[in-house]
Design a protein around this motif. Structure first.
Motif, mmCIF file in Angstrom:
data_model
loop_
_atom_site.group_PDB
_atom_site.id
_atom_site.type_symbol
_atom_site.label_atom_id
_atom_site.label_comp_id
_atom_site.label_asym_id
_atom_site.label_seq_id
_atom_site.Cartn_x
_atom_site.Cartn_y
_atom_site.Cartn_z
ATOM 1 N N SER A 73 0.871 -1.178 0.000
ATOM 2 C CA SER A 73 0.000 0.000 0.000
ATOM 3 C C SER A 73 0.905 1.225 0.000
ATOM 4 C CB SER A 73 -0.896 0.026 1.250
ATOM 5 O OG SER A 73 -0.111 0.205 2.422
ATOM 6 N N GLY A 74 0.305 2.380 -0.200
ATOM 7 C CA GLY A 74 1.077 3.612 -0.069
ATOM 8 C C GLY A 74 1.666 3.720 1.330
ATOM 9 N N MET A 75 0.862 3.370 2.348
ATOM 10 C CA MET A 75 1.367 3.460 3.725
ATOM 11 C C MET A 75 2.482 2.448 3.990
ATOM 12 S SD MET A 75 0.217 6.097 4.995
ATOM 13 C CE MET A 75 1.413 5.851 6.300
ATOM 14 N N ILE A 78 5.499 4.102 2.594
ATOM 15 C CA ILE A 78 5.942 5.210 3.441
ATOM 16 C C ILE A 78 6.582 4.673 4.727
ATOM 17 C CG2 ILE A 78 5.080 7.137 4.861
ATOM 18 C CD1 ILE A 78 2.988 7.573 2.498
ATOM 19 N N TYR A 98 -0.663 13.866 4.401
ATOM 20 C CA TYR A 98 -1.638 12.777 4.348
ATOM 21 C C TYR A 98 -1.839 12.228 5.772
ATOM 22 C CZ TYR A 98 -3.892 8.400 3.290
ATOM 23 O OH TYR A 98 -4.785 7.359 3.264
ATOM 24 N N ASP A 170 6.426 12.738 -1.357
ATOM 25 C CA ASP A 170 5.220 11.979 -1.703
ATOM 26 C C ASP A 170 4.640 12.626 -2.958
ATOM 27 O OD1 ASP A 170 2.540 11.112 -1.956
ATOM 28 O OD2 ASP A 170 2.350 10.732 0.196
ATOM 29 N N THR A 172 2.205 11.479 -4.961
ATOM 30 C CA THR A 172 0.942 10.821 -5.321
ATOM 31 C C THR A 172 0.039 11.703 -6.181
ATOM 32 O OG1 THR A 172 1.000 9.519 -3.288
ATOM 33 C CG2 THR A 172 -1.162 9.801 -4.328
ATOM 34 N N SER A 192 1.342 6.617 -3.377
ATOM 35 C CA SER A 192 0.220 5.726 -3.197
ATOM 36 C C SER A 192 -0.254 5.430 -4.616
ATOM 37 C CB SER A 192 -0.898 6.386 -2.385
ATOM 38 O OG SER A 192 -2.037 5.545 -2.477
ATOM 39 N N THR A 194 -2.365 3.435 -5.342
ATOM 40 C CA THR A 194 -3.814 3.253 -5.221
ATOM 41 C C THR A 194 -4.552 4.358 -5.982
ATOM 42 O OG1 THR A 194 -3.321 2.529 -2.956
ATOM 43 C CG2 THR A 194 -5.639 2.961 -3.477
ATOM 44 N N LYS A 195 -3.905 5.506 -6.127
ATOM 45 C CA LYS A 195 -4.558 6.690 -6.679
ATOM 46 C C LYS A 195 -4.332 6.747 -8.192
ATOM 47 C CE LYS A 195 -5.234 7.148 -2.291
ATOM 48 N NZ LYS A 195 -4.401 7.954 -1.423
ATOM 49 N N SER A 205 -1.957 -0.052 -3.449
ATOM 50 C CA SER A 205 -0.589 -0.322 -3.912
ATOM 51 C C SER A 205 0.311 0.865 -3.593
ATOM 52 C CB SER A 205 -0.702 -0.567 -5.426
ATOM 53 O OG SER A 205 0.533 -0.550 -6.079
#
Ligand SMILES: *Cc1c(COP(=O)(O)O)cnc(C)c1O
Length: 393
Positions: A73-75, A78, A98, A170, A172, A192, A194-195, A205
């Motif tokens: 994930s993005g997290m 990070i 974020y 970041d 994103t 992230s 995911t975006k 992701s």
């Protein structure tokens, strides 16, 4: 070669074994070792998997890094990156951050003796003043969420280099299509995916690209040690999304520009935050470090009541957290991403009860605008009410 071409032809798009036009799902956790003394490239899928590897090479190339990493994930991306730091280290971090990153930096890392000071990174003097003898990195998000404040990436990298710090960005909101922080002097860029990179609201992701080999080796060690790797199917979905990134970003950004302009003239909209508007304080800076303004904008309707009215009446956008998808997404930061923040803190950041964030998707811009304007004007409410009245007559 232009970025658009490199999205599709980067050396990672064809399966080297079969010639398949899409990297297959190497759905394997382990790999046969024909000679135990000469291990192959892959041994165990946490350490490396061909599908994930194709994605990792692709993001490295697109961001101009030496190596890329894909996380669950993005997290995960990070958090794994923040494990580069150790007890006693200090970080200077954007105060518009974020929420998940803020949570890791305030609730998890302090238990390990890693501290962060949150500063307005749009103010380079404030960033420099926050650097301490034990500072190890500057971590920024630009443009920030949800009020799209722009941080000078070259200026940050210059301060970091002068003090021997890493610059972590970041990226994103803009993706490498519009902004490539490593080329502006940063050391690590995080997404992230995911975006916008995944782009279809169907995968969670995270990606990282790193400029130099030493940091890359350390991060690889952490990815393998901590194990928050991206799964095979999700690696494939992320690559699939990435192929259309340029086209999606162009189309969504053109619509965002049109919608931002129209909303900024609307009498019921108090303020529009979009770096593409000439009156945005970061407009020029953004144009100097990124090739576009992206597809996220925020607008203030003045009150929570108006927000609820609009959210209940829009038909096209999803009302949801997240952003960067083919479908437009309308988020309410005060109740979603910034809900955990005290109201006074939120208001200082412009995250008022009346603020909505719109991630513009690929619907027709005219349809989106009509939908938003009807919801803001309350016209749909009238027509639903009159339909109801008509139905009981
Ligand atoms: C969503 C998001 C993240 C976290 O990513 P996940 O994939 O949800 O873990 C980090 N940074 C920004 C700017 C984001 O929008």
């Amino acid at each position: 070669m232009k970025f658009e071409t490199r999205l599709l032809h980067n050396g990672n798009e064809i399966d080297p074994i079969t010639g398949a036009a899409s990297i297959p799902l190497y759905q394997a956790s382990t790999f046969h070792q024909a000679d135990v003394d000469q291990p192959g490239v892959y041994d165990y899928a946490r350490s490396g998997n061909p599908t994930r590897h194709a994605l990792e090479e692709t993001i490295a190339q697109l961001e101009g890094g030496c190596r890329g990493f894909a996380f669950a994930s993005g997290m995960a991306a990070i958090s794994s990156t923040l494990f580069l730091f150790s007890t006693g280290d200090h970080l200077v971090v954007s105060n518009d951050l974020y929420g998940g990153t803020f949570r890791v930096l305030t609730e998890v890392l302090p238990r390990m003796g890693i501290e962060a000071d949150f500063v307005d990174t749009t103010d380079l003097a404030a960033v420099e003043a926050a650097v301490k003898p034990h500072t190890r990195a500057i971590y920024v998000e630009t443009p920030s969420n949800p009020t799209l404040k722009v941080t000078d990436l070259r200026g940050i990298a210059e301060i970091a280099q002068r003090h021997g710090l890493l610059t972590v960005v970041d990226n994103t909101f803009l993706t490498p299509y519009f902004q490539r922080p490593l080329e502006l002097g940063a050391d690590i860029v995080i997404h992230s995916a995911t975006k916008f990179i995944g782009g279809h609201s169907d995968v969670v992701s995270g990606l990282v690209a790193v400029k130099d080999v030493d940091v890359a080796n350390r991060l690889y060690g952490l990815q393998n040690a901590l194990g928050a790797v991206l799964g095979v199917q999700d690696s494939w979905l992320t690559m699939r999304g990435l192929k259309t990134l340029a086209t999606r970003m162009e189309a969504a950004t053109a619509s965002a520009e049109r919608i931002a302009k129209a909303l900024s003239r609307h009498p019921q909209v108090k303020h529009v935050y979009y770096t593409g508007l000439p009156d945005h304080p970061g407009h020029q800076l953004q144009a100097s470090q990124a090739s576009g303004h992206g597809a996220v904008l925020s607008f203030d309707l003045g009150s929570g009541e108006k927000v609820r009215e609009v959210l209940s009446q829009v038909k096209l956008p999803l009302v949801a957290v997240s952003l960067g998808a083919v479908e437009s997404i309308l988020s309410y930061p005060a109740r979603m991403s910034h809900a955990a923040m005290p109201r006074s803190e939120r208001e200082v950041r412009g995250v008022t009860e009346g603020l909505l964030r719109l991630s513009v998707g690929l619907e027709d811009a005219g349809d989106l605008l009509e939908d938003l304007e009807q919801a803001i004007d309350g016209r749909r409410f009238v027509s639903i009410a009159s339909e109801w009245r008509a139905s009981i007559v």
